[in-house]
Design a protein around this motif. Sequence first.
Motif, PDB file in Angstrom:
ATOM      1  N   ARG A   1      -7.574  -3.083 -15.225  1.00 60.18           N
ATOM      2  CA  ARG A   1      -8.198  -1.760 -15.175  1.00 60.18           C
ATOM      3  C   ARG A   1      -9.509  -1.830 -15.941  1.00 60.18           C
ATOM      4  O   ARG A   1      -9.565  -2.394 -17.045  1.00 60.18           O
ATOM      5  CB  ARG A   1      -7.267  -0.728 -15.797  1.00 60.18           C
ATOM      6  CG  ARG A   1      -7.900   0.646 -15.947  1.00 60.18           C
ATOM      7  CD  ARG A   1      -6.919   1.669 -16.480  1.00 60.18           C
ATOM      8  NE  ARG A   1      -7.581   2.964 -16.644  1.00 60.18           N
ATOM      9  CZ  ARG A   1      -6.944   4.117 -16.720  1.00 60.18           C
ATOM     10  NH1 ARG A   1      -5.615   4.140 -16.660  1.00 60.18           N
ATOM     11  NH2 ARG A   1      -7.610   5.250 -16.865  1.00 60.18           N
TER      12      ARG A   1
ATOM     13  N   GLU B   1      -6.271  12.795 -10.686  1.00 62.99           N
ATOM     14  CA  GLU B   1      -5.070  13.628 -10.574  1.00 62.99           C
ATOM     15  C   GLU B   1      -4.119  13.114  -9.496  1.00 62.99           C
ATOM     16  O   GLU B   1      -2.895  13.101  -9.679  1.00 62.99           O
ATOM     17  CB  GLU B   1      -5.462  15.077 -10.270  1.00 62.99           C
ATOM     18  CG  GLU B   1      -5.826  15.887 -11.509  1.00 62.99           C
ATOM     19  CD  GLU B   1      -7.144  15.463 -12.112  1.00 62.99           C
ATOM     20  OE1 GLU B   1      -7.333  15.614 -13.334  1.00 62.99           O
ATOM     21  OE2 GLU B   1      -8.018  14.955 -11.364  1.00 62.99           O
ATOM     22  N   SER B   2      -4.668  12.702  -8.370  1.00 58.65           N
ATOM     23  CA  SER B   2      -3.828  12.213  -7.277  1.00 58.65           C
ATOM     24  C   SER B   2      -3.715  10.694  -7.248  1.00 58.65           C
ATOM     25  O   SER B   2      -3.019  10.137  -6.398  1.00 58.65           O
ATOM     26  CB  SER B   2      -4.395  12.694  -5.939  1.00 58.65           C
ATOM     27  OG  SER B   2      -5.696  12.170  -5.739  1.00 58.65           O
ATOM     28  N   CYS B   3      -4.420  10.018  -8.183  1.00 59.45           N
ATOM     29  CA  CYS B   3      -4.459   8.549  -8.234  1.00 59.45           C
ATOM     30  C   CYS B   3      -5.020   7.950  -6.948  1.00 59.45           C
ATOM     31  O   CYS B   3      -4.640   6.851  -6.529  1.00 59.45           O
ATOM     32  CB  CYS B   3      -3.076   7.970  -8.512  1.00 59.45           C
ATOM     33  SG  CYS B   3      -2.353   8.490 -10.072  1.00 59.45           S
TER      34      CYS B   3
ATOM     35  N   TYR C   1      -6.915   3.772  -1.603  1.00 56.87           N
ATOM     36  CA  TYR C   1      -5.884   3.283  -2.512  1.00 56.87           C
ATOM     37  C   TYR C   1      -5.174   4.477  -3.139  1.00 56.87           C
ATOM     38  O   TYR C   1      -5.803   5.486  -3.456  1.00 56.87           O
ATOM     39  CB  TYR C   1      -6.497   2.438  -3.632  1.00 56.87           C
ATOM     40  CG  TYR C   1      -6.861   1.032  -3.239  1.00 56.87           C
ATOM     41  CD1 TYR C   1      -6.038  -0.050  -3.596  1.00 56.87           C
ATOM     42  CD2 TYR C   1      -8.015   0.756  -2.536  1.00 56.87           C
ATOM     43  CE1 TYR C   1      -6.368  -1.351  -3.248  1.00 56.87           C
ATOM     44  CE2 TYR C   1      -8.359  -0.537  -2.181  1.00 56.87           C
ATOM     45  CZ  TYR C   1      -7.532  -1.589  -2.545  1.00 56.87           C
ATOM     46  OH  TYR C   1      -7.865  -2.882  -2.196  1.00 56.87           O
ATOM     47  N   GLU C   2      -3.874   4.349  -3.331  1.00 58.45           N
ATOM     48  CA  GLU C   2      -3.093   5.342  -4.049  1.00 58.45           C
ATOM     49  C   GLU C   2      -2.339   4.634  -5.148  1.00 58.45           C
ATOM     50  O   GLU C   2      -1.575   3.696  -4.885  1.00 58.45           O
ATOM     51  CB  GLU C   2      -2.118   6.057  -3.117  1.00 58.45           C
ATOM     52  CG  GLU C   2      -1.318   7.161  -3.811  1.00 58.45           C
ATOM     53  CD  GLU C   2      -0.336   7.839  -2.879  1.00 58.45           C
ATOM     54  OE1 GLU C   2      -0.111   9.051  -3.033  1.00 58.45           O
ATOM     55  OE2 GLU C   2       0.221   7.141  -1.998  1.00 58.45           O
ATOM     56  N   ALA C   3      -2.564   5.051  -6.402  1.00 53.75           N
ATOM     57  CA  ALA C   3      -1.931   4.424  -7.554  1.00 53.75           C
ATOM     58  C   ALA C   3      -2.111   2.900  -7.530  1.00 53.75           C
ATOM     59  O   ALA C   3      -1.202   2.140  -7.856  1.00 53.75           O
ATOM     60  CB  ALA C   3      -0.457   4.782  -7.611  1.00 53.75           C
ATOM     61  N   GLY C   4      -3.305   2.462  -7.134  1.00 51.23           N
ATOM     62  CA  GLY C   4      -3.631   1.044  -7.166  1.00 51.23           C
ATOM     63  C   GLY C   4      -3.162   0.230  -5.991  1.00 51.23           C
ATOM     64  O   GLY C   4      -3.356  -0.986  -5.960  1.00 51.23           O
ATOM     65  N   HIS C   5      -2.559   0.880  -4.986  1.00 53.02           N
ATOM     66  CA  HIS C   5      -2.064   0.165  -3.806  1.00 53.02           C
ATOM     67  C   HIS C   5      -2.732   0.722  -2.552  1.00 53.02           C
ATOM     68  O   HIS C   5      -2.887   1.935  -2.386  1.00 53.02           O
ATOM     69  CB  HIS C   5      -0.549   0.290  -3.700  1.00 53.02           C
ATOM     70  CG  HIS C   5       0.174  -0.281  -4.881  1.00 53.02           C
ATOM     71  ND1 HIS C   5       0.274  -1.628  -5.122  1.00 53.02           N
ATOM     72  CD2 HIS C   5       0.807   0.336  -5.914  1.00 53.02           C
ATOM     73  CE1 HIS C   5       0.957  -1.836  -6.237  1.00 53.02           C
ATOM     74  NE2 HIS C   5       1.280  -0.654  -6.742  1.00 53.02           N
TER      75      HIS C   5
ATOM     76  N   ALA D   1     -10.684   2.450  -7.632  1.00 55.79           N
ATOM     77  CA  ALA D   1      -9.278   2.392  -8.047  1.00 55.79           C
ATOM     78  C   ALA D   1      -9.147   1.738  -9.411  1.00 55.79           C
ATOM     79  O   ALA D   1      -8.319   2.145 -10.243  1.00 55.79           O
ATOM     80  CB  ALA D   1      -8.464   1.638  -7.007  1.00 55.79           C
TER      81      ALA D   1
ATOM     82  N   GLY E   1      -7.137   3.109 -12.894  1.00 55.66           N
ATOM     83  CA  GLY E   1      -5.814   2.493 -13.065  1.00 55.66           C
ATOM     84  C   GLY E   1      -5.840   1.031 -12.672  1.00 55.66           C
ATOM     85  O   GLY E   1      -6.880   0.496 -12.264  1.00 55.66           O
ATOM     86  N   GLU E   2      -4.717   0.383 -12.791  1.00 55.68           N
ATOM     87  CA  GLU E   2      -4.605  -1.007 -12.391  1.00 55.68           C
ATOM     88  C   GLU E   2      -4.539  -1.109 -10.869  1.00 55.68           C
ATOM     89  O   GLU E   2      -3.926  -0.268 -10.212  1.00 55.68           O
ATOM     90  CB  GLU E   2      -3.361  -1.648 -13.006  1.00 55.68           C
ATOM     91  CG  GLU E   2      -3.419  -1.762 -14.518  1.00 55.68           C
ATOM     92  CD  GLU E   2      -2.203  -2.480 -15.090  1.00 55.68           C
ATOM     93  OE1 GLU E   2      -1.283  -2.795 -14.305  1.00 55.68           O
ATOM     94  OE2 GLU E   2      -2.190  -2.727 -16.303  1.00 55.68           O
TER      95      GLU E   2
END
Length: 395
Positions: free
Chosen positions: A293, A355-357, A33-37, A282, A286-287
């Motif tokens: 979250r 840092e990289s989500c 996952y990246e930034a919750g996606h 994840a 974050g969400e």
Amino acid sequence: MNGTTDPRFEGVRTAFAENFTARGERGAAVVVYEAGHKVVDLYAGSRNIEGVGVGEGPRWEPGTAQILRSATKGVAAAALLLLHQRGELDLDAPVGAYWPAFKAHGKEHARVRDVLAHRAGVPALDRPLTPAEAADPERGAAAVAAQAPFWAPGTDHGYHAQTYGWLVAELVRRVTGDDIGTFVAREIAAPVAADVWIGLPDAQAHRAGRVGPVEAPVTAGGLRARPSRRLAAAYGDPHSLTRRAFGSVDPAPDENDPAYRAAQLAGSNGIGTADGLARLYASLIGEVDGGRRLFTPETVRLARTEASSGPDRVLVVPTRFGLGHMLHGVASPLLGPGSFGHPGRGGALGFADPESCIAFGYVTNGMRTGVTADPRAQALVRAVREALGRHHSGA
């Protein structure tokens, strides 16, 4: 090869395929996952180790789950950190404040944070438990409480390979009245729709594949990777703290036994999908898909702030731990200096990198003998790191 990848992460697909052709993989899945996606969702092989290579048995499906071994510890740690976040558990309080019997044999000064950081001093038992005894949460907790420490709690660290599960589970029970499996299912997994269990429910048992040992592949020079002499000696000596810690349950349980999978061993027998493991991590930073979250930024800080480092009295090699999670280092290379998560002996890996989500989950049915830094998982982590490097450099 099945599944999808964002174009930026095609290198992960390549590395995943190479795990099967060059690193002895039999059946596995990886999700990122990246930034919750979700940006990576790959699976291949057979869900049952026995069926690979002979055309037998069911193939791996998107919902296939596998045993997580010690990657379970990261899930269990989230339970204690969540209780602390809610103000129900004081990390600086003595364990004995919640669990009076634990004070025995000079352990009255052991703090909750010492349990999470593998500093409680009880990584092994003088008398190992049988698999049936280990599956009884009261028996496991009583054995750890009655154990004399191997060092003064809080003064050193050593991996609590099996005892960690009973320590965490009993603290959860003392604070909430719930067993660890119930708490994780209701308060952690369900709110973020993560397919992870400590104590596999009967209704989900059909999803779990069978695991088994696999050998490391032969290198280009015709040799198999071997551990260092010091490490081999530690694991080979029945009197070493290393062997005693991993042998706190003896004989080793059958990980494919439905009764074992239904037990709630919070340090070793969690079951989950790659998506469930990645999705859980994840949700800590974050969400997920615009949803809930689990951790506040302050709790994330606690999870990844170094609490133990240096030579590990059990694993022999240097290790780094935050409060319940392994940190990026020699024993468990993760994505970057701020990453936190946990490997499972022989394969599985889950972690988050704020840092990289990025959140990462990998599960396999082929169990290696190594405890950390499995080469298959590490190949995937390197591919994620390279993809992020190219993206950030504008390539």
